[in-house]
Design an enzyme around this catalytic site. Structure first.
Site, PDB file in Angstrom:
ATOM      1  N   SER B  49       0.820  -1.209   0.000  1.00 61.51           N
ATOM      2  CA  SER B  49       0.000   0.000   0.000  1.00 61.51           C
ATOM      3  C   SER B  49       0.851   1.256   0.000  1.00 61.51           C
ATOM      4  CB  SER B  49      -0.909   0.036   1.241  1.00 61.51           C
ATOM      5  OG  SER B  49      -1.928  -0.913   1.108  1.00 61.51           O
ATOM      6  N   GLU B  70       1.053  -2.004  14.953  1.00 62.96           N
ATOM      7  CA  GLU B  70       1.514  -0.643  14.697  1.00 62.96           C
ATOM      8  C   GLU B  70       2.183  -0.012  15.912  1.00 62.96           C
ATOM      9  OE1 GLU B  70      -1.565  -1.803  14.168  1.00 62.96           O
ATOM     10  OE2 GLU B  70      -1.747  -1.843  11.985  1.00 62.96           O
ATOM     11  N   PHE B  95      -4.151   4.781  11.607  1.00 64.40           N
ATOM     12  CA  PHE B  95      -3.556   3.971  12.669  1.00 64.40           C
ATOM     13  C   PHE B  95      -2.359   4.695  13.281  1.00 64.40           C
ATOM     14  CE2 PHE B  95      -4.996   0.395   9.663  1.00 64.40           C
ATOM     15  CZ  PHE B  95      -6.287   0.501  10.119  1.00 64.40           C
ATOM     16  N   HIS B 121      -2.245   7.366   3.032  1.00 66.99           N
ATOM     17  CA  HIS B 121      -3.691   7.267   2.792  1.00 66.99           C
ATOM     18  C   HIS B 121      -4.445   8.099   3.833  1.00 66.99           C
ATOM     19  CE1 HIS B 121      -2.236   3.913   0.394  1.00 66.99           C
ATOM     20  NE2 HIS B 121      -3.408   3.892  -0.222  1.00 66.99           N
ATOM     21  N   ARG B 179      -2.506   8.903  -1.013  1.00 63.62           N
ATOM     22  CA  ARG B 179      -2.538   7.477  -1.382  1.00 63.62           C
ATOM     23  C   ARG B 179      -1.678   7.198  -2.606  1.00 63.62           C
ATOM     24  NH1 ARG B 179      -8.011   6.464  -4.677  1.00 63.62           N
ATOM     25  NH2 ARG B 179      -8.329   8.544  -5.484  1.00 63.62           N
TER      26      ARG B 179
END
Lengths: 294, 334
Positions: B49, B70, B95, B121, B179
């Site tokens: 990602s 995380e 997160f 993102h 993103r």
């Protein structure tokens, strides 16, 4: 040998520890307790019992097992020590002063306005603190990062991390446990001070953590249990673990301890997690720890 | 069954091959390694990602897989920094900037560890993945952490330039990025100065101050407004902390109206930061804070959301026209 009233030790000295060394380590554990009582008098509140349960562990690590250089807190190849249970810092600061990492003046400033020394250790203010703590559950992750980072740099030091047993309730501990085992961090040695109590009561009544050894073992750690007040056993085990350079599993040492070890009424009363001894009681406690009356 | 699939189908791992913007992060880190910097990168099961899979393939010994943990990643990054590494750790901004807020505060900023945090993102760019994956509070949380620099690049080239500029920056940094599909605003060789706003243009009627993805949209909106004779300036406030207060004051003195645009709650974000400067300096200049108005975003594909929340060029243009028409900013605000 045996210390009167307070802490008893097996008379048979373990392999590798001379009578003098044994006496010295017992003396240093006593020093940690006495200094904690003395410093807490400044703040008028403190974590006596959390220090008393790990006094022998601190003594064994700093005065025998760990590679340290007096007066050189930033020596690059030193073994690292992280105090997950940061609230026991009042037992660690006197050791740092003893090693010449911090000045006597700094030690005496404990908790006073603007002091570098508070209830929890701050690496940015206190030489000899390898990482700050105070929020439970972080230290094992930080230690894993240190151990992995050291391996990638081909450095040979060992990372020792002292965790509280109540701290086992923090989820991040188990994230770190998975991570350290997956990355085969054999130079990481966690020690759990299994004193059985936390602020709200018995750990096993608050949120139970047993079977603790089986948990760590199932996370693919090498697990040892030891009497956390027996400096001979502690030292012998930790020396062996540190000397093993081929092990590819992180190690968890579960040190069976007594919260408030050394002061009988603290050993049976969980409310002493945090407290204050008025001067006359402090003096009695000091006398008791010294094996005199009290 | 027949294993052949249509060319219109795709699988996740091939995603970064079709979104070249994602390469900026990896490429910038690869450049740093080639210059001799002790980079160590890590991600929490999101390397495809954030594009770090490219870095990982180049330098496997410098990449750490953290799995879905995380908080452990952030704390461990601090540990890595203590022994001399330059850690870059990346995960979704929702997160990193929220779940890991306390680890960032305690282990990174309070401990003064030079960790680089990549929250990607961000905003509502994960569209229909929903609120759990939206980050509309991360500017607010991160800029309240003492000792943490907050940078929100508008595109890939400015992200790469900011990373180049960050090498000797003494504080840990939270990079708030998109993103990887943002159109380029800047040239590849742009120079990024941490703490200095990028003033694209000046305007007497209005200055739009934006950060992140909306910068490009604000530039496009300004072009349309200018064609109608409205004097509009655009400023990219790519560093949210330390904020370029002088740039805000210059804009406040020049323009009759300021408008901030951010992919973030208007509470605590860029608009709030600008408002603090205006209030503290006693500026009477009006300010419209445009962004997400203290709500959880609807579900939709990202571009539909940007249109719905008037964060695309047409929306920004409409908001600007509205506020220029009305004398009171408050009439625009919920």
């Amino acid at each position: 040998m045996t210390m009167q009233n307070g802490i008893t030790h097996r008379s048979k000295v373990q392999e590798g520890l001379t009578e003098n060394q044994h006496r010295w380590l017992c003396d240093r554990a006593q020093f940690v307790r006495l200094e904690a009582i003395r410093l807490i008098e400044i703040a008028k509140v403190g974590h006596y019992t959390s220090v008393f349960s790990c006094a022998e562990i601190l003594a064994a690590l700093f005065y025998d097992v760990m590679s340290l250089r007096r007066g050189e807190p930033h020596w690059q190849d030193r073994d690292r020590f992280l105090l997950g249970k940061g609230h026991a810092a009042v037992g660690l600061f006197p050791i740092l002063a003893d090693f010449g990492f911090i000045t006597r003046e700094m030690l005496e400033s404990y908790t006073r306005l603007g002091s570098p020394l508070g209830d929890h250790p701050d690496m940015t203010k206190v030489p000899g603190i390898d990482f700050s703590s105070g929020s439970l559950g972080h230290a094992l992750s930080v230690s894993a990062g240190m151990a992995l980072g050291a391996r990638r740099l081909h450095k040979d030091f060992t990372v020792f991390t002292l965790l509280g047993d109540g701290e086992m309730q923090e989820g991040q501990v188990w994230e770190a446990a998975l991570f350290a085992a997956h990355h085969r961090l054999g130079r990481l040695i966690a020690i759990v001070d299994r004193n059985g109590f936390q602020l709200d009561g018995r750990v096993d009544d608050v949120i139970g953590i047993e079977p603790l050894s089986a948990k760590w073992r199932s996370f693919n750690w090498e697990v040892h249990e030891v009497d956390g007040h027996n400096v001979a056993d502690l030292t012998s085990l930790l020396r062996q673990l540190k000397a093993d350079k081929v092990r590819d599993k992180p190690v968890c040492v579960i040190a069976q301890t007594v919260k408030g070890k050394g002061i009988p009424y603290m050993e049976t009363e969980p409310g002493w997690h945090l407290g204050y001894l008025a001067p006359e009681d402090a003096q009695k406690a000091i006398n008791h720890i010294k094996g005199q009356e009290g | 069954m027949d294993k052949t699939i249509s060319s219109d189908s795709w699988q996740y791992r091939a995603l970064n091959a079709i979104t070249p913007g994602l390469n900026y992060l990896s490429d910038a880190l690869i450049d740093l390694v080639e210059q001799g910097h002790p980079v160590m990168a890590g991600s929490a099961d999101l390397q495809y990602s954030n594009g770090l899979n490219k870095f990982a393939a180049c330098y496997p010994e410098r990449y750490i897989q953290f799995g879905i943990s995380e908080q452990n990643m952030v704390s461990a990054a601090a540990g890595l920094a203590t022994v001399g590494h330059m850690p870059f750790v990346a995960t979704f901004a929702s997160f990193l900037g929220l779940l890991c807020c306390e680890q960032i505060r305690m282990d990174v900023a309070y401990c003064k560890q030079p960790v680089r945090l990549i929250g990607h993102h961000t905003g509502i760019s994960l569209g229909f993945y929903g609120t759990s994956h939206h980050a509309t509070e991360d500017i607010s949380t991160m800029r309240a952490i003492s000792g943490l620099t907050v940078i929100s690049p508008a595109d890939g080239p400015s992200l790469a330039a900011a990373i180049r500029a960050s090498v000797d920056w003494p504080e840990p940094i939270y990079f708030r990025i998109g993103r990887g599909r943002e159109p380029d605003v800047y040239a590849q060789d742009m120079t990024f100065q941490i703490g200095t706003a990028i003033e694209h243009s000046q305007g007497d009627d209005l200055t739009i101050i934006a950060c992140g993805m909306p910068v490009k949209e604000a530039l496009d909106a300004a072009n349309v407004l200018r064609s109608d004779g409205i004097s509009v300036g655009v400023m990219d406030m790519a560093t949210l902390k330390p904020l370029d207060r002088e740039a805000v004051l210059r804009a406040a003195q020049r323009s009759g109206l300021l408008m901030t645009v951010e992919e973030h709650n208007i509470i605590g974000g860029l608009g709030a930061a600008v408002a603090e400067v205006l209030a503290e300096e006693g500026c009477g200049t009006r300010l419209l804070r445009h962004g997400i108005r203290d709500e959880y975003s609807l579900i939709a594909p990202p571009n539909h959301l940007y249109a719905h929340y008037k964060l695309d060029a047409a929306g920004i243009e409409a908001m600007a026209r509205d506020v220029l028409k009305n004398s009171r900013v408050g009439s625009q605000q919920s």
